[in-house]
Enzyme design. Structure first.
Site, PDB file in Angstrom:
ATOM      1  N   PRO A   1     -26.756  -1.724 105.220  1.00  2.00           N
ATOM      2  CA  PRO A   1     -27.319  -0.628 104.540  1.00  2.00           C
ATOM      3  C   PRO A   1     -28.587  -0.407 105.146  1.00  2.00           C
ATOM      4  CG  PRO A   1     -26.188  -1.927 103.048  1.00  2.00           C
ATOM      5  CD  PRO A   1     -26.423  -2.790 104.009  1.00  2.00           C
ATOM      6  N   ASP A   2     -28.922   0.879 105.244  1.00  2.00           N
ATOM      7  CA  ASP A   2     -30.300   1.394 105.364  1.00  2.00           C
ATOM      8  C   ASP A   2     -31.159   1.239 104.322  1.00  2.00           C
ATOM      9  OD1 ASP A   2     -32.645   2.431 106.811  1.00  2.00           O
ATOM     10  OD2 ASP A   2     -32.198   4.464 106.399  1.00  2.00           O
ATOM     11  N   ALA A   3     -31.651  -0.127 104.077  1.00  2.00           N
ATOM     12  CA  ALA A   3     -32.109  -0.264 102.543  1.00  2.00           C
ATOM     13  C   ALA A   3     -33.027  -1.526 102.904  1.00  2.00           C
ATOM     14  CB  ALA A   3     -31.249  -0.462 101.712  1.00  2.00           C
TER      15      ALA A   3
ATOM     16  N   ASN B   1     -32.321   4.525 101.924  1.00  3.01           N
ATOM     17  CA  ASN B   1     -32.061   5.668 102.724  1.00  3.01           C
ATOM     18  C   ASN B   1     -32.206   7.098 101.920  1.00  3.01           C
ATOM     19  OD1 ASN B   1     -30.250   8.042 103.963  1.00  3.01           O
ATOM     20  ND2 ASN B   1     -30.512   6.484 105.513  1.00  3.01           N
TER      21      ASN B   1
END
Length: 297
Positions: free
Chosen positions: A54-56, A119
């Site tokens: 994940p973009d986290a 994100n």
């Protein structure tokens, strides 16, 4: 002209709108260069997706930096690195600046959300950092750099967090005052109404950067009229790649032979060219010939 100087020159050219495309590896950066764009966005979203994460803030600074370094090596274009929130507090930002500058990156972008970030297009947690805290990060970043052409972009997430235009403009003004080289204003609306309003109300020379992921109808002509200096196509190349690969695999799965996908794939010669294979072979031959024995035994 070095990549950082080229990016700086583009910003100083009143006629130029700098067009930047997202990548997650050296091959992507090379393709962006070959297709005539001005710079490469070392996209946190693309790099995270390429790792199936994940973009986290799941990936570390080292993992993201490694990808940016590979892009620097692969292309003559300036690399603008997406550094999320700066990977922590002010001390993390200082280290980040030193490492990315040493790697040859032309500019870094940090956003004013709390660490770990989420994100911008995911509903729910989009918590902004206090203004004074983020101003400290920008100030520390500018103090830490050694090359005057290296740049720091302040990314404003007030509109993403539904904090309104007044808050976005206030934050932009504060970040400009502490030395941000550019202001990235982000919006998740399907139309560019917030971007247009922000640009019309921005009365400073500090360049504006946009990422039109959700409002693709904003034209280059409109961007120039709004005095936008940089547009980042942040993830379109990755999304195109995923769609193309899925289509090829679906075709291959139900096919009797590889001939069914011949029109969907690049020729091997094109890949050898992207690898630099011709130069590799030529260099190998040059040194082999140079030291070939003059006397036959």
């Amino acid at each position: 002209m070095k990549p950082r100087q080229r990016l700086r020159a583009g910003l100083n050219n009143p006629q130029q709108l700098i067009r930047v495309v997202g990548a997650h590896n050296a091959l992507g950066a090379k393709l962006i260069e070959r297709n005539g764009f001005d710079a490469v966005w070392a996209s946190g979203f693309e790099i995270s997706t390429a790792h199936a994460k994940p973009d986290a803030n799941i990936l570390s600074m080292t993992e993201l930096l490694y990808c940016a370094e590979q892009m620097v090596e692969a292309t003559v274009l300036p690399i603008i690195a997406d550094c999320d929130t700066g990977f922590g507090n002010i001390n993390n930002v200082v280290r980040m600046i030193k490492e990315y500058e040493k790697a040859g990156v032309a500019a870094v972008c940090i956003e004013d959300k709390v660490f770990p970030k989420m994100n911008s297009f995911i509903p729910g947690r989009q918590e902004l950092a206090p203004v004074e805290e983020f101003c400290g990060k920008i100030s520390a970043a500018k103090d830490a750099q050694t090359d005057e052409d290296f740049m720091v972009i302040a990314r404003i997430e007030a509109l993403i967090a539904n904090q309104g235009m007044e808050e976005a403009l206030y934050r932009a003004e504060m970040y400009r005052e502490v030395g941000a080289d550019m202001i990235l204003i982000h919006s998740k609306l399907q139309e560019p109404v917030e971007i247009i309003e922000f640009c019309n109300k921005w009365k400073h020379d500090t360049p504006i950067v946009i990422v039109p992921t959700t409002y693709p109808n904003l034209s280059l002509h409109q961007m120039k009229e709004l005095q936008i200096k940089v547009v980042i196509y942040a993830n379109q190349a990755l999304r195109a790649s995923v769609k193309a690969v899925n289509h090829m695999l679906e075709t291959l799965r139900i096919s009797d032979s590889l001939s069914s996908i011949s029109s969907q794939i690049a020729q091997m010669d094109e890949l050898f060219d992207l690898q630099g294979m011709k130069e590799y072979v030529a260099l190998e031959k040059e040194y082999k010939d140079r030291h070939r024995p003059k006397v036959i035994r």
